[in-house]
Scaffold this active site. Sequence first.
Site, PDB file in Angstrom:
ATOM      1  N   TYR A   1       8.449  23.096 -18.379  1.00 38.26           N
ATOM      2  CA  TYR A   1       7.274  23.477 -18.506  1.00 38.26           C
ATOM      3  C   TYR A   1       6.385  22.538 -19.675  1.00 38.26           C
ATOM      4  O   TYR A   1       5.525  22.035 -19.029  1.00 38.26           O
ATOM      5  CB  TYR A   1       6.745  25.163 -18.855  1.00 38.26           C
ATOM      6  CG  TYR A   1       5.595  25.185 -18.118  1.00 38.26           C
ATOM      7  CD1 TYR A   1       5.976  25.613 -17.017  1.00 38.26           C
ATOM      8  CD2 TYR A   1       4.899  24.827 -18.586  1.00 38.26           C
ATOM      9  CE1 TYR A   1       4.413  26.039 -16.129  1.00 38.26           C
ATOM     10  CE2 TYR A   1       2.705  24.658 -18.192  1.00 38.26           C
ATOM     11  CZ  TYR A   1       3.087  25.460 -16.999  1.00 38.26           C
ATOM     12  OH  TYR A   1       1.773  26.078 -16.311  1.00 38.26           O
TER      13      TYR A   1
ATOM     14  N   PHE B   1     -11.353   3.900  -0.651  1.00 40.75           N
ATOM     15  CA  PHE B   1     -10.318   4.330   0.520  1.00 40.75           C
ATOM     16  C   PHE B   1     -11.024   5.083   1.241  1.00 40.75           C
ATOM     17  O   PHE B   1     -11.470   5.665   0.146  1.00 40.75           O
ATOM     18  CB  PHE B   1      -8.951   4.047  -0.783  1.00 40.75           C
ATOM     19  CG  PHE B   1      -8.040   4.787   0.139  1.00 40.75           C
ATOM     20  CD1 PHE B   1      -7.165   4.253   1.066  1.00 40.75           C
ATOM     21  CD2 PHE B   1      -7.840   6.256  -0.143  1.00 40.75           C
ATOM     22  CE1 PHE B   1      -5.990   4.227   1.697  1.00 40.75           C
ATOM     23  CE2 PHE B   1      -6.858   6.194   0.516  1.00 40.75           C
ATOM     24  CZ  PHE B   1      -6.113   6.151   1.739  1.00 40.75           C
ATOM     25  N   ASP B   2      -9.982   5.707   1.831  1.00 42.47           N
ATOM     26  CA  ASP B   2     -10.860   6.746   2.836  1.00 42.47           C
ATOM     27  C   ASP B   2     -10.904   8.479   1.577  1.00 42.47           C
ATOM     28  O   ASP B   2     -11.849   9.319   1.754  1.00 42.47           O
ATOM     29  CB  ASP B   2     -10.499   6.747   4.200  1.00 42.47           C
ATOM     30  CG  ASP B   2      -9.721   6.950   3.742  1.00 42.47           C
ATOM     31  OD1 ASP B   2      -8.418   6.941   2.992  1.00 42.47           O
ATOM     32  OD2 ASP B   2      -8.166   7.195   4.672  1.00 42.47           O
TER      33      ASP B   2
ATOM     34  N   ASP C   1      -8.485   1.821  -9.238  1.00 43.89           N
ATOM     35  CA  ASP C   1      -7.459   2.666  -7.756  1.00 43.89           C
ATOM     36  C   ASP C   1      -6.538   1.800  -7.796  1.00 43.89           C
ATOM     37  O   ASP C   1      -7.156   0.685  -7.173  1.00 43.89           O
ATOM     38  CB  ASP C   1      -9.022   2.354  -7.261  1.00 43.89           C
ATOM     39  CG  ASP C   1      -7.959   3.388  -5.581  1.00 43.89           C
ATOM     40  OD1 ASP C   1      -6.835   3.768  -6.186  1.00 43.89           O
ATOM     41  OD2 ASP C   1      -8.152   3.457  -4.948  1.00 43.89           O
TER      42      ASP C   1
ATOM     43  N   ALA D   1      -3.548   1.609  -6.964  1.00 42.82           N
ATOM     44  CA  ALA D   1      -2.097   1.891  -5.545  1.00 42.82           C
ATOM     45  C   ALA D   1      -1.128   1.322  -5.945  1.00 42.82           C
ATOM     46  O   ALA D   1      -0.170   0.872  -6.047  1.00 42.82           O
ATOM     47  CB  ALA D   1      -2.477   2.067  -4.483  1.00 42.82           C
TER      48      ALA D   1
ATOM     49  N   LYS E   1       2.949   3.793  -3.327  1.00 43.83           N
ATOM     50  CA  LYS E   1       3.195   2.370  -2.883  1.00 43.83           C
ATOM     51  C   LYS E   1       3.506   2.033  -4.655  1.00 43.83           C
ATOM     52  O   LYS E   1       4.484   1.759  -4.333  1.00 43.83           O
ATOM     53  CB  LYS E   1       1.494   2.610  -3.264  1.00 43.83           C
ATOM     54  CG  LYS E   1       0.642   2.676  -2.103  1.00 43.83           C
ATOM     55  CD  LYS E   1       0.496   4.095  -1.757  1.00 43.83           C
ATOM     56  CE  LYS E   1      -0.844   4.241  -0.603  1.00 43.83           C
ATOM     57  NZ  LYS E   1      -2.105   4.934  -1.439  1.00 43.83           N
TER      58      LYS E   1
ATOM     59  N   HIS F   1      -8.940  11.285  13.214  1.00 42.80           N
ATOM     60  CA  HIS F   1      -7.693  10.536  14.388  1.00 42.80           C
ATOM     61  C   HIS F   1      -6.582  10.872  13.752  1.00 42.80           C
ATOM     62  O   HIS F   1      -5.556  11.055  14.020  1.00 42.80           O
ATOM     63  CB  HIS F   1      -8.210   9.102  13.042  1.00 42.80           C
ATOM     64  CG  HIS F   1      -7.648   8.789  11.989  1.00 42.80           C
ATOM     65  ND1 HIS F   1      -8.935   9.278  10.690  1.00 42.80           N
ATOM     66  CD2 HIS F   1      -6.875   8.916  10.458  1.00 42.80           C
ATOM     67  CE1 HIS F   1      -8.770   9.882   9.717  1.00 42.80           C
ATOM     68  NE2 HIS F   1      -7.385   9.008   9.382  1.00 42.80           N
TER      69      HIS F   1
HETATM   70  C1  LIG Z   1      -3.287   5.931  -0.896  1.00 40.31           C
HETATM   71  C2  LIG Z   1      -4.731   5.720  -1.794  1.00 40.31           C
HETATM   72  C3  LIG Z   1      -5.254   6.096  -2.440  1.00 40.31           C
HETATM   73  C4  LIG Z   1      -4.582   8.187  -2.380  1.00 40.31           C
HETATM   74  O1  LIG Z   1      -3.314   8.286  -2.712  1.00 40.31           O
HETATM   75  P1  LIG Z   1      -2.590   9.607  -2.031  1.00 40.31           P
HETATM   76  O2  LIG Z   1      -1.011   9.479  -2.892  1.00 40.31           O
HETATM   77  O3  LIG Z   1      -1.841   8.612  -0.889  1.00 40.31           O
HETATM   78  O4  LIG Z   1      -2.981  10.229  -2.791  1.00 40.31           O
HETATM   79  C5  LIG Z   1      -5.823   6.274  -3.022  1.00 40.31           C
HETATM   80  N1  LIG Z   1      -6.545   4.422  -2.477  1.00 40.31           N
HETATM   81  C6  LIG Z   1      -5.910   3.894  -2.985  1.00 40.31           C
HETATM   82  C7  LIG Z   1      -6.188   2.327  -2.358  1.00 40.31           C
HETATM   83  C8  LIG Z   1      -4.966   3.897  -1.590  1.00 40.31           C
HETATM   84  O5  LIG Z   1      -4.114   3.032  -1.180  1.00 40.31           O
END
Ligand SMILES: *Cc1c(COP(=O)(O)O)cnc(C)c1O
Length: 458
Positions: free
Chosen positions: A72, A124-125, A215, A217, A258, A450
């Site tokens: 843990y 990102f969304d 950010d 990814a 990613k 969507h």
């Molecule tokens: C995928 C992504 C996120 C969110 O990550 P999740 O692992 O899907 O929650 C944030 N920012 C970018 C640029 C992404 O491609």
Amino acid sequence: MELPFSESYKIKMVETIRRSSRSEREQWIKDAKYNLFNLRSDQVFIDLLTDSGTGAMSDKQWSAMMVGDESYAGASSYHTMKAAIKRIFGFDYFLPTHQGRAAENVLFSVLVKEGDVVPGNSHFDTTKGHIEFRCAKAIDCTIDEAFDTTNQHPFKGNIDPEKLEKILKQYPKEKIPFIILTLTNNTAGGQPVSMANVKEVSALAKKYGIPLLFDSARFAENAYFIKTREKGYEHKTIKQIVLEIYEHADFATMSSKKDAIVNMGGFIGFKSQEWFRQASTYNIMFEGYITYGGMSGRDMNALAQGLDEATEFDYLETRINQVAYLGNRLIEFGIPIQQPIGGHAVFIDAKKMLPHVPKEEYVAQTLGVELYLEAGIRGVEIGTLLADRDPNTRENRYPNLELLRLAIPRRTYTNNHMDVIAVATKNVFDRREFIKSGYRITWEAPIMRHFTVELEKM
Ligand SMILES: *Cc1c(COP(=O)(O)O)cnc(C)c1O
């Protein structure tokens, strides 16, 4: 004769995928209400819905999983991940989270307040969602070149420093919790940010006393583009370039699905202990204790190994070349795609590809369904369904671009699959004169429609 390019790995384990007939697909997509998200994965032959969590782990990642420590608190897997994050990014502090949006939720709980503004490059969304959920505003400062699919700018992910400085001047410092730089700029088509732009944005952030968040990814794919496109970086290793980028970060959020090549996972990296401490409280509430935060020990081990593999040049060259291979085949067939070809996906310009389908009938969605019917290939609509309705008028917000995104999972498909995708797309393109109508909505959710929307043929 020069040797042709080939993959930097060989295959040790395979998964069967099944071709289907056109009549089977016609029935399945009808049953799925013409929404590609509603298909079962075994009804799909080549799945390009997303590159998120869909990659193939390596033998070394699988073996690291076998020695995961599930304690843990203070698990060795936590310390393995901590050491990898320090080595790759230079962060002294980090918190594991179950995926990227969870990292956003934890960090933004500390930083974002009602009435704040967060400038960045095409948020990102989920990032935008977590900002707007807190009644703050995301302001897009991406360069104008990004919105023209034929413009060949090598770094279409860049922030426009003039647009950014205007915001920094307009709002008091207390209203801007951070600037966000998304590497690569996913929403603009997997387009990279240059090192020069990282430095420019960082200088502006320092000048106005605002922290800088990456950010992250697709940070490794971004570093590959810096190495191959930006002067002065051709002789640096990917790992050196990544460290140079992250010298400028105050913190980072990461979706490890990613560029850490795992199926689930994420983290927040911090330079300062103070931010780390404040975020730790939220991590414990939302994710789990600070040494596992929503991840198993075995998953933290695989993630640490994945970070090392994703920052090797040979891996990235294979990866980016495969996306470019598909893009170039489509260009040869005269199919309109977003250029230059991005890091993780090819984006087809649906309005140019299906000129007779009216915008009210969801052009990119229509193209997505046609490509599925043609060969069982599943892409994703980046168009009017995704853009959703105006929150006040409830009318459709028609975006400038109707795109069908074909996202390529990491280390998963071969170039023969890319050939199938290219030829299937060409076949749809060749019969474009006969595709004159699209779909109408029969049911939609109040927001983020969507994912679950139901459609019928016009
Ligand atoms: C995928 C992504 C996120 C969110 O990550 P999740 O692992 O899907 O929650 C944030 N920012 C970018 C640029 C992404 O491609």
